[in-house]
Design a protein around this motif. Sequence first.
Motif, PDB file in Angstrom:
ATOM      1  N   GLU A 137      30.891  73.697  22.894  1.00 19.13           N
ATOM      2  CA  GLU A 137      29.813  72.726  22.834  1.00 19.13           C
ATOM      3  C   GLU A 137      28.666  73.266  23.664  1.00 19.13           C
ATOM      4  O   GLU A 137      28.868  74.070  24.568  1.00 19.13           O
ATOM      5  CB  GLU A 137      30.285  71.390  23.394  1.00 19.13           C
ATOM      6  CG  GLU A 137      31.344  70.732  22.538  1.00 19.13           C
ATOM      7  CD  GLU A 137      31.738  69.368  23.062  1.00 19.13           C
ATOM      8  OE1 GLU A 137      31.477  69.062  24.237  1.00 19.13           O
ATOM      9  OE2 GLU A 137      32.328  68.602  22.277  1.00 19.13           O
ATOM     10  N   GLN A 138      27.455  72.815  23.353  1.00 24.97           N
ATOM     11  CA  GLN A 138      26.307  73.274  24.120  1.00 24.97           C
ATOM     12  C   GLN A 138      25.446  72.088  24.515  1.00 24.97           C
ATOM     13  O   GLN A 138      25.339  71.117  23.783  1.00 24.97           O
ATOM     14  CB  GLN A 138      25.496  74.297  23.341  1.00 24.97           C
ATOM     15  CG  GLN A 138      24.957  73.803  22.028  1.00 24.97           C
ATOM     16  CD  GLN A 138      24.268  74.905  21.264  1.00 24.97           C
ATOM     17  OE1 GLN A 138      23.936  75.938  21.823  1.00 24.97           O
ATOM     18  NE2 GLN A 138      24.036  74.702  19.994  1.00 24.97           N
ATOM     19  N   GLU A 139      24.857  72.198  25.684  1.00 30.45           N
ATOM     20  CA  GLU A 139      23.932  71.172  26.147  1.00 30.45           C
ATOM     21  C   GLU A 139      22.555  71.493  25.588  1.00 30.45           C
ATOM     22  O   GLU A 139      22.124  72.636  25.620  1.00 30.45           O
ATOM     23  CB  GLU A 139      23.899  71.141  27.670  1.00 30.45           C
ATOM     24  CG  GLU A 139      25.202  70.665  28.264  1.00 30.45           C
ATOM     25  CD  GLU A 139      25.161  70.603  29.774  1.00 30.45           C
ATOM     26  OE1 GLU A 139      24.075  70.816  30.358  1.00 30.45           O
ATOM     27  OE2 GLU A 139      26.209  70.340  30.362  1.00 30.45           O
ATOM     28  N   THR A 140      21.885  70.471  25.071  1.00 29.77           N
ATOM     29  CA  THR A 140      20.600  70.639  24.410  1.00 29.77           C
ATOM     30  C   THR A 140      19.693  69.493  24.810  1.00 29.77           C
ATOM     31  O   THR A 140      20.167  68.407  25.118  1.00 29.77           O
ATOM     32  CB  THR A 140      20.796  70.627  22.875  1.00 29.77           C
ATOM     33  OG1 THR A 140      21.715  71.640  22.522  1.00 29.77           O
ATOM     34  CG2 THR A 140      19.505  70.839  22.141  1.00 29.77           C
ATOM     35  N   GLN A 141      18.409  69.730  24.805  1.00 29.07           N
ATOM     36  CA  GLN A 141      17.458  68.650  25.064  1.00 29.07           C
ATOM     37  C   GLN A 141      16.538  68.521  23.851  1.00 29.07           C
ATOM     38  O   GLN A 141      15.952  69.494  23.400  1.00 29.07           O
ATOM     39  CB  GLN A 141      16.630  68.917  26.318  1.00 29.07           C
ATOM     40  CG  GLN A 141      15.756  67.722  26.681  1.00 29.07           C
ATOM     41  CD  GLN A 141      15.041  67.947  27.989  1.00 29.07           C
ATOM     42  OE1 GLN A 141      14.151  68.782  28.076  1.00 29.07           O
ATOM     43  NE2 GLN A 141      15.456  67.203  29.005  1.00 29.07           N
TER      44      GLN A 141
ATOM     45  N   THR B  45      24.801  66.708  23.910  1.00 32.56           N
ATOM     46  CA  THR B  45      25.748  67.799  23.746  1.00 32.56           C
ATOM     47  C   THR B  45      25.863  68.039  22.254  1.00 32.56           C
ATOM     48  O   THR B  45      26.042  67.091  21.494  1.00 32.56           O
ATOM     49  CB  THR B  45      27.124  67.422  24.327  1.00 32.56           C
ATOM     50  OG1 THR B  45      26.974  67.132  25.717  1.00 32.56           O
ATOM     51  CG2 THR B  45      28.125  68.541  24.148  1.00 32.56           C
ATOM     52  N   GLN B  46      25.712  69.281  21.834  1.00 33.92           N
ATOM     53  CA  GLN B  46      25.853  69.609  20.415  1.00 33.92           C
ATOM     54  C   GLN B  46      27.234  70.194  20.194  1.00 33.92           C
ATOM     55  O   GLN B  46      27.625  71.159  20.854  1.00 33.92           O
ATOM     56  CB  GLN B  46      24.782  70.587  19.972  1.00 33.92           C
ATOM     57  CG  GLN B  46      24.791  70.819  18.480  1.00 33.92           C
ATOM     58  CD  GLN B  46      23.651  71.700  18.013  1.00 33.92           C
ATOM     59  OE1 GLN B  46      22.959  72.307  18.807  1.00 33.92           O
ATOM     60  NE2 GLN B  46      23.471  71.784  16.719  1.00 33.92           N
ATOM     61  N   THR B  47      27.982  69.590  19.272  1.00 37.49           N
ATOM     62  CA  THR B  47      29.331  70.054  18.979  1.00 37.49           C
ATOM     63  C   THR B  47      29.273  71.307  18.103  1.00 37.49           C
ATOM     64  O   THR B  47      28.229  71.604  17.520  1.00 37.49           O
ATOM     65  CB  THR B  47      30.136  68.961  18.255  1.00 37.49           C
ATOM     66  OG1 THR B  47      29.567  68.748  16.963  1.00 37.49           O
ATOM     67  CG2 THR B  47      30.176  67.660  19.052  1.00 37.49           C
ATOM     68  N   PRO B  48      30.384  72.022  17.992  1.00 36.43           N
ATOM     69  CA  PRO B  48      30.397  73.230  17.159  1.00 36.43           C
ATOM     70  C   PRO B  48      30.037  72.970  15.696  1.00 36.43           C
ATOM     71  O   PRO B  48      29.535  73.854  15.020  1.00 36.43           O
ATOM     72  CB  PRO B  48      31.845  73.721  17.274  1.00 36.43           C
ATOM     73  CG  PRO B  48      32.307  73.186  18.581  1.00 36.43           C
ATOM     74  CD  PRO B  48      31.627  71.852  18.731  1.00 36.43           C
TER      75      PRO B  48
ATOM     76  N   TYR C 158      25.238  65.827  17.295  1.00 36.39           N
ATOM     77  CA  TYR C 158      24.625  65.592  18.598  1.00 36.39           C
ATOM     78  C   TYR C 158      25.247  64.349  19.233  1.00 36.39           C
ATOM     79  O   TYR C 158      25.337  63.305  18.590  1.00 36.39           O
ATOM     80  CB  TYR C 158      23.117  65.386  18.466  1.00 36.39           C
ATOM     81  CG  TYR C 158      22.388  66.615  17.998  1.00 36.39           C
ATOM     82  CD1 TYR C 158      22.048  67.625  18.891  1.00 36.39           C
ATOM     83  CD2 TYR C 158      22.042  66.771  16.662  1.00 36.39           C
ATOM     84  CE1 TYR C 158      21.371  68.760  18.457  1.00 36.39           C
ATOM     85  CE2 TYR C 158      21.365  67.895  16.221  1.00 36.39           C
ATOM     86  CZ  TYR C 158      21.041  68.884  17.127  1.00 36.39           C
ATOM     87  OH  TYR C 158      20.377  69.999  16.699  1.00 36.39           O
ATOM     88  N   VAL C 159      25.660  64.466  20.507  1.00 33.53           N
ATOM     89  CA  VAL C 159      26.266  63.358  21.233  1.00 33.53           C
ATOM     90  C   VAL C 159      25.392  63.050  22.448  1.00 33.53           C
ATOM     91  O   VAL C 159      25.091  63.942  23.256  1.00 33.53           O
ATOM     92  CB  VAL C 159      27.709  63.693  21.675  1.00 33.53           C
ATOM     93  CG1 VAL C 159      28.322  62.524  22.439  1.00 33.53           C
ATOM     94  CG2 VAL C 159      28.562  64.060  20.468  1.00 33.53           C
ATOM     95  N   PHE C 160      25.001  61.794  22.570  1.00 32.34           N
ATOM     96  CA  PHE C 160      24.092  61.320  23.613  1.00 32.34           C
ATOM     97  C   PHE C 160      24.646  61.556  25.013  1.00 32.34           C
ATOM     98  O   PHE C 160      25.812  61.330  25.272  1.00 32.34           O
ATOM     99  CB  PHE C 160      23.848  59.817  23.406  1.00 32.34           C
ATOM    100  CG  PHE C 160      22.963  59.197  24.438  1.00 32.34           C
ATOM    101  CD1 PHE C 160      21.595  59.248  24.308  1.00 32.34           C
ATOM    102  CD2 PHE C 160      23.504  58.576  25.560  1.00 32.34           C
ATOM    103  CE1 PHE C 160      20.767  58.674  25.271  1.00 32.34           C
ATOM    104  CE2 PHE C 160      22.688  58.011  26.512  1.00 32.34           C
ATOM    105  CZ  PHE C 160      21.322  58.068  26.370  1.00 32.34           C
TER     106      PHE C 160
END
Length: 84
Positions: free
Chosen positions: A13-17, A68-71, A75-77
């Motif tokens: 998973e990756q953190e994204t803004q 957080t963007q899943t594989p 997108y999860v808040f």
Amino acid sequence: VLRMQRGLTQTEEQETQLKGILRAVDLDKDWLKIDIDHQKPIHVDGATEVVDDMIGLMLNRRVLVDVTQTPVGKYVFRDIQLAE
């Protein structure tokens, strides 16, 4: 503007803004939508942690949404704030 970390594998998973305009919210169904540069709105799940009073004031305004963007690209808040 979409900022992402690079060099991730398909299982991480990756953190994204996300930076855009908050266009829609449904806290009962646990989602919100962000319009980024007039492209297709981005759907973000997991918005139940948002306080109703706070999110209502942000509708149709520029916001920064930490997700957080899943594989699989979902997108999860994580957090939201007004953009300055």
